[in-house]
Every structure is written in C-alpha cells, then in structure tokens.
Design a protein around this motif. Sequence first.
Motif, PDB file in Angstrom:
ATOM      1  N   LEU A 222       0.842  -1.202   0.000  1.00 48.47           N
ATOM      2  CA  LEU A 222       0.000   0.000   0.000  1.00 48.47           C
ATOM      3  C   LEU A 222       0.870   1.243   0.000  1.00 48.47           C
ATOM      4  O   LEU A 222       0.630   2.190  -0.754  1.00 48.47           O
ATOM      5  CB  LEU A 222      -0.907  -0.001   1.227  1.00 48.47           C
ATOM      6  CG  LEU A 222      -2.135  -0.900   1.165  1.00 48.47           C
ATOM      7  CD1 LEU A 222      -2.860  -0.877   2.495  1.00 48.47           C
ATOM      8  CD2 LEU A 222      -3.071  -0.443   0.058  1.00 48.47           C
ATOM      9  N   LEU A 223       1.917   1.219   0.853  1.00 47.35           N
ATOM     10  CA  LEU A 223       2.783   2.398   0.938  1.00 47.35           C
ATOM     11  C   LEU A 223       3.528   2.662  -0.360  1.00 47.35           C
ATOM     12  O   LEU A 223       3.806   3.811  -0.705  1.00 47.35           O
ATOM     13  CB  LEU A 223       3.805   2.225   2.065  1.00 47.35           C
ATOM     14  CG  LEU A 223       3.238   2.095   3.454  1.00 47.35           C
ATOM     15  CD1 LEU A 223       4.369   1.994   4.446  1.00 47.35           C
ATOM     16  CD2 LEU A 223       2.383   3.294   3.761  1.00 47.35           C
TER      17      LEU A 223
ATOM     18  N   VAL B 290      -5.349   6.732   0.554  1.00 41.82           N
ATOM     19  CA  VAL B 290      -5.822   5.545   1.254  1.00 41.82           C
ATOM     20  C   VAL B 290      -4.683   4.856   2.010  1.00 41.82           C
ATOM     21  O   VAL B 290      -4.832   4.540   3.193  1.00 41.82           O
ATOM     22  CB  VAL B 290      -6.542   4.583   0.281  1.00 41.82           C
ATOM     23  CG1 VAL B 290      -6.730   3.212   0.913  1.00 41.82           C
ATOM     24  CG2 VAL B 290      -7.885   5.162  -0.104  1.00 41.82           C
ATOM     25  N   PRO B 291      -3.514   4.627   1.376  1.00 41.76           N
ATOM     26  CA  PRO B 291      -2.419   4.025   2.149  1.00 41.76           C
ATOM     27  C   PRO B 291      -2.052   4.859   3.370  1.00 41.76           C
ATOM     28  O   PRO B 291      -1.841   4.309   4.459  1.00 41.76           O
ATOM     29  CB  PRO B 291      -1.257   3.998   1.153  1.00 41.76           C
ATOM     30  CG  PRO B 291      -1.894   4.008  -0.182  1.00 41.76           C
ATOM     31  CD  PRO B 291      -3.152   4.803  -0.036  1.00 41.76           C
ATOM     32  N   LEU B 292      -2.027   6.173   3.206  1.00 46.05           N
ATOM     33  CA  LEU B 292      -1.683   7.040   4.341  1.00 46.05           C
ATOM     34  C   LEU B 292      -2.722   6.906   5.448  1.00 46.05           C
ATOM     35  O   LEU B 292      -2.382   6.798   6.631  1.00 46.05           O
ATOM     36  CB  LEU B 292      -1.605   8.494   3.864  1.00 46.05           C
ATOM     37  CG  LEU B 292      -1.226   9.478   4.955  1.00 46.05           C
ATOM     38  CD1 LEU B 292       0.227   9.322   5.318  1.00 46.05           C
ATOM     39  CD2 LEU B 292      -1.507  10.906   4.526  1.00 46.05           C
TER      40      LEU B 292
ATOM     41  N   VAL C 213      -4.767   4.368   6.064  1.00 45.64           N
ATOM     42  CA  VAL C 213      -4.643   3.063   6.710  1.00 45.64           C
ATOM     43  C   VAL C 213      -3.499   3.095   7.708  1.00 45.64           C
ATOM     44  O   VAL C 213      -3.616   2.644   8.854  1.00 45.64           O
ATOM     45  CB  VAL C 213      -4.371   1.957   5.664  1.00 45.64           C
ATOM     46  CG1 VAL C 213      -4.025   0.636   6.352  1.00 45.64           C
ATOM     47  CG2 VAL C 213      -5.577   1.769   4.763  1.00 45.64           C
ATOM     48  N   TRP C 214      -2.423   3.699   7.290  1.00 47.51           N
ATOM     49  CA  TRP C 214      -1.202   3.699   8.091  1.00 47.51           C
ATOM     50  C   TRP C 214      -1.366   4.500   9.379  1.00 47.51           C
ATOM     51  O   TRP C 214      -1.063   4.041  10.476  1.00 47.51           O
ATOM     52  CB  TRP C 214      -0.095   4.267   7.232  1.00 47.51           C
ATOM     53  CG  TRP C 214       1.268   3.947   7.707  1.00 47.51           C
ATOM     54  CD1 TRP C 214       1.643   3.006   8.614  1.00 47.51           C
ATOM     55  CD2 TRP C 214       2.441   4.583   7.254  1.00 47.51           C
ATOM     56  NE1 TRP C 214       2.987   3.020   8.741  1.00 47.51           N
ATOM     57  CE2 TRP C 214       3.501   3.973   7.925  1.00 47.51           C
ATOM     58  CE3 TRP C 214       2.695   5.608   6.342  1.00 47.51           C
ATOM     59  CZ2 TRP C 214       4.811   4.364   7.724  1.00 47.51           C
ATOM     60  CZ3 TRP C 214       3.994   5.991   6.134  1.00 47.51           C
ATOM     61  CH2 TRP C 214       5.047   5.374   6.816  1.00 47.51           C
TER      62      TRP C 214
ATOM     63  N   VAL D 295      -7.250   1.050  -4.335  1.00 50.38           N
ATOM     64  CA  VAL D 295      -5.873   1.412  -4.662  1.00 50.38           C
ATOM     65  C   VAL D 295      -5.415   0.708  -5.935  1.00 50.38           C
ATOM     66  O   VAL D 295      -4.814   1.320  -6.817  1.00 50.38           O
ATOM     67  CB  VAL D 295      -4.936   1.095  -3.481  1.00 50.38           C
ATOM     68  CG1 VAL D 295      -3.494   1.337  -3.864  1.00 50.38           C
ATOM     69  CG2 VAL D 295      -5.303   1.957  -2.285  1.00 50.38           C
TER      70      VAL D 295
ATOM     71  N   ILE E   1       5.887   7.335  10.485  1.00 43.60           N
ATOM     72  CA  ILE E   1       5.091   7.919   9.402  1.00 43.60           C
ATOM     73  C   ILE E   1       5.728   9.222   8.937  1.00 43.60           C
ATOM     74  O   ILE E   1       5.914   9.450   7.743  1.00 43.60           O
ATOM     75  CB  ILE E   1       3.644   8.173   9.876  1.00 43.60           C
ATOM     76  CG1 ILE E   1       2.967   6.854  10.219  1.00 43.60           C
ATOM     77  CG2 ILE E   1       2.860   8.915   8.810  1.00 43.60           C
ATOM     78  CD1 ILE E   1       1.564   7.005  10.773  1.00 43.60           C
TER      79      ILE E   1
END
Lengths: 267, 290
Positions: A104-105, A144-146, A148-149, B20, B211
């Motif tokens: 995802l990232l 979306v990846p961000l 989720v993270w 995605v 992050i």
Amino acid sequence: MKFHAGRTALICYFVLLLLPIYWMLNMSLRTNSDILSHFALIPTSLTLENYAKIFTDPSWYSGYINSIIYVSLNTAISLLAALPAAYAFSRYRFLGDKHLFFWLLTNRMAPPAVFLLPFFQLYSTVGLIDTHIAVALAHCLFNVPLAVWILEGFMSGVPREIDETAYLDGYRFPRFFLTVFLPLIRTGVGVTAFFCFMFSWVELLFARTLTTTEAKPIAAVMTRTVSATGLDWGLLAAAGVLTIVPGALVIWFVRNYMAKGFALGRV
Amino acid sequence: MEKRENQKAWLMILPVVVVVAFSAIIPLMTVVNYSVQDIFGPNDRVFVGADWFLAVLNDRRLHEALLRQFLFSALVLVIEVPLGVLIALAMPRKGIAVSFSLVLLALPLLIPWNVIGTIWIIFTRPDIGLLGHTINSLGISFDHTASPFDAWITLMLMEVWHWTPLVVLLAYAGLKAIPDAYYQAARIDGASAWDVFRYIQLPKMRGVLTIAILLRFMDSFLIYAEPFVLTGGGPGNSTTFLSIYLVKLAVGQFDLGHAAAFSIIYFLIVLLFSWIFYQALNTIGTGDRR
C-alpha cells in the motif's frame, strides 16, 4: 523557567511561519502595479478588487467549488475504506498482511510525471475524464495508504483487551466499532481526515491531467495566471489566501478530536 | 496480547485493495511496457529491451541529479524531524491556544505546491519581497537566481517552512495519545524531563515518527513543483533534482521510453530506501519497550 523558554521559542516559530503568509495577504490587498513598484511592509492603499474578481468570475470560483467537491469525496472514500482495513491490520494476523501493508505504501513512491499518460488513458477508457469522482479516485492512490497507516498506528495504541471485554459484554462488531472503538481513536480519525483533505487539496498533477473544464481544480486555474503574459501577483496572492481557508476550517472542526486526547478506561 | 490469526480479515482489507489497485496496477504495467520500447507514435514502436535502462544507468547528469537529491532529502530529514519534535513538545496542551496553534501550523500545508513556489519567488525578491528586501538591507547580498548557494538556502528555507508543520502535527497527535497515568507514574518515580522524553514520549511517538520520517523522505525525494517554480532547476543545474530532470527528459525531449525506464529506477530507489527506513524504524530500540 524552562516552560517559559519553550513558550517563547514557540511564539518565535509561529512568527516566522506566518511571514510568507503575511506577505501573501499583504500582496492580495494591493494592485499589481502597486506591488511591483515599491516595497511596502504595511500596504497603504488597500483594495479588495483582487478578491472581488475571484468571487465574481465563474472561471475562478468554480475552481474552488470543484476542488472542494473532489477533495471531500476523496476524504470520505479514504476514511470509509481505511477504517475497517486499519482495524484488520492492527488486530489480526492473516496471509500476506505485512507485504500488503508495505505494498500500500509503495503507491506513494512513484514519480508522477511519466504515470500521467497511462492515468489519462485508464480514466478515459472507463469514461471518467473531467469528473470529480475521477480525481477523488486517483487521489485515493496516495491517501488511502496514508489513512490506513495513520489509523493503524492509533488503533494499535488501544489495548486489545478492550475489544475482548466489549465482545464479552455482548457487543456485536458493528456496534462495538461505532460506539466503543471509534470514540477511542477519534484523535487518529481527526488527524487522518485532515491529512487526506490536505494532500488531495494541494495535489496538482493528477488533478490537472484528469480534468479539462467541468472539474478543473483551483490549483490548475492558478497556473493559468502564472503562464499568462505579465503575472498578476495581486490576483494570484488573493487566490492563494483563499486556498488556505477551506483547509483551515477543516482543521478548526477536527481540532477537538486532535486536542482532547485519549480517554482510556471509558469502556 | 498476541494478534489472533483470522483470514476473514481479508474481507475488511478488500475495499482498500480494490480502490488502490484500480489506479495502481494498470498505469504501472503501462510504464513498464513503455520502458522497453522506443516509441515514435501510437502505432510505431520498436522493442529495445534493456537499452533505456542502460542509458539511464550511464547518464552522468542523472547521477549528479541523484546526488543532489540525496543531499536534499538528507538535509530535510536532519532538520525537520528534530525541529518538529521540539516544537511539538513546546506546544500548549490545553485551552484555546491549542486550537489556534493547530490552525496556524496547518496554514503552509494547505497551499497548493505550485503556488508555494510562486509565493516564495516574490517573498525572496530583493526589491519587493519581504525576505529578500530584509536580507539585502542588512548588507548581505542575496539572490537565489544568481548564486547556487543562495538557491539552496532559499529552497531549504521554503522546504522547512512548508513541511515542518507536518512533523509537528504528527508528533503532537502522538504525544496527545499518551495517557496521563504514564506522566503521573513518572512523577511518582521522580523522573527528570529528559527521562520522561526518552522513556515515555519518544517510544510512544515511534509510530507517528515512522510515518513522519517516511513521508518526508518520500515526498522530498519526489519533490517537483516547488523547486521547479522557484528556481527552475537553476542557476545552471545546481537545483535540478531527479523529478525536474525526469520531466525535462519526458516533456522536453519527448523520449517516453527513456523517461519510463528512468521512472522505474527512480521508483525502485525510493522503494529501497523507504524499506530500509521502515525496517530500521520498526526494530530500532524495541529493546527499550519494557
């Protein structure tokens, strides 16, 4: 004493932070010829005509409306898709979980320039070019990846015993998630919503590639003035000031979620 | 408590994967496809194998851009992460001051990237810009269009101004997630401010800092709009970062195959370093979590 030093440093930081923004505000209240003719720390002849132009010219204000529509759509899609996924990542082991999380990232890691052409072809094929949903979907690639993270991080901070206790108390998953779990991670939801909004709001390349007129974003409208002969700095600065307003409102509304912090032991 | 094994969790992941993958997979395959062909027109293309990749690996100007890119990203991380954490620690914890601080922090993040570059052009102009005018009236000659050093200083200032708030917001959210009980326990134990930071705050910020570091690494390594607008890659080639060079190649020379091969190598570099950071940040200091 130490407290005092920290506070002073923070105030200095905020002053520095505001200088470029003050300069933008300063220019937005002056005419272009006034800006170019002399340096003025405090503008003497104020004018609102730059703002008036943006609010009366449809090609300007529709840019803001388009941006707000697709950014809101994107934030909603990102959060709705990411909440269950982040819960799964934080609570369960399953086949390929670690690989999937990192995959995802990786979607944030590609340089966009060359990907724009295939993006245009893909969205043309499915007939979505120049729609708000196209931009909202394209921005899911990095939001979306961000989401989720960030959410996974906050959810992992909630002890799993809370889930177990709630299930023992007879909660079913949807009710547990909405009434017990979500309030516990509202800081995370607030931060995530803001970041999704922000990254979608400032992105230019995808938004410009996927739109022509109907869904043209404000950032693309602003490049038009940049390329025109003789840049109108005043108009550009006014438009810049207005690009800050919606996001500032968003963070004002989510500030309590960010500021209230954690209320463990509420279950 | 250990995570439970549950293959049904895939059902909860599915929406994310669909959303995605829709935008991710086909464009990536298309770019891979471009990278092994010489493209003259829609129906006029020749398979060239790894030629473009070899050309990219032997491109000296690209190597220089890559070095600049590494320097830039390293500076970004070294400056923004500690600064962001310090500011987050100094942030007020209660009251109306929190609300105002959060809104102020968000302001630079909310300006579209091309506009940031434009605003900084005029902000640093020696004749009518606040920063340029102030520095020059102090008797220091400063012009980012003429001196590579000044161009770098300006870019770093812009970058730190623009993105440090992101680190602050993440670190602050991480700090707010620490239950008060931890601080009370530390007070009872007579822990110093440094102990509190080292053994409570820093470990609890690991997630958000991971992050922040990865986001700052990825985004600074892929940076395009701000330096392109502010310096255009100049003076000379002194601020031509990888993305700027890539666009020159893709648009200027219209070598789609070449640019595609470049993109894939570029992507792999970001991937490699992000993976290293990710692994390192997930394991570093785990011995400290008692």
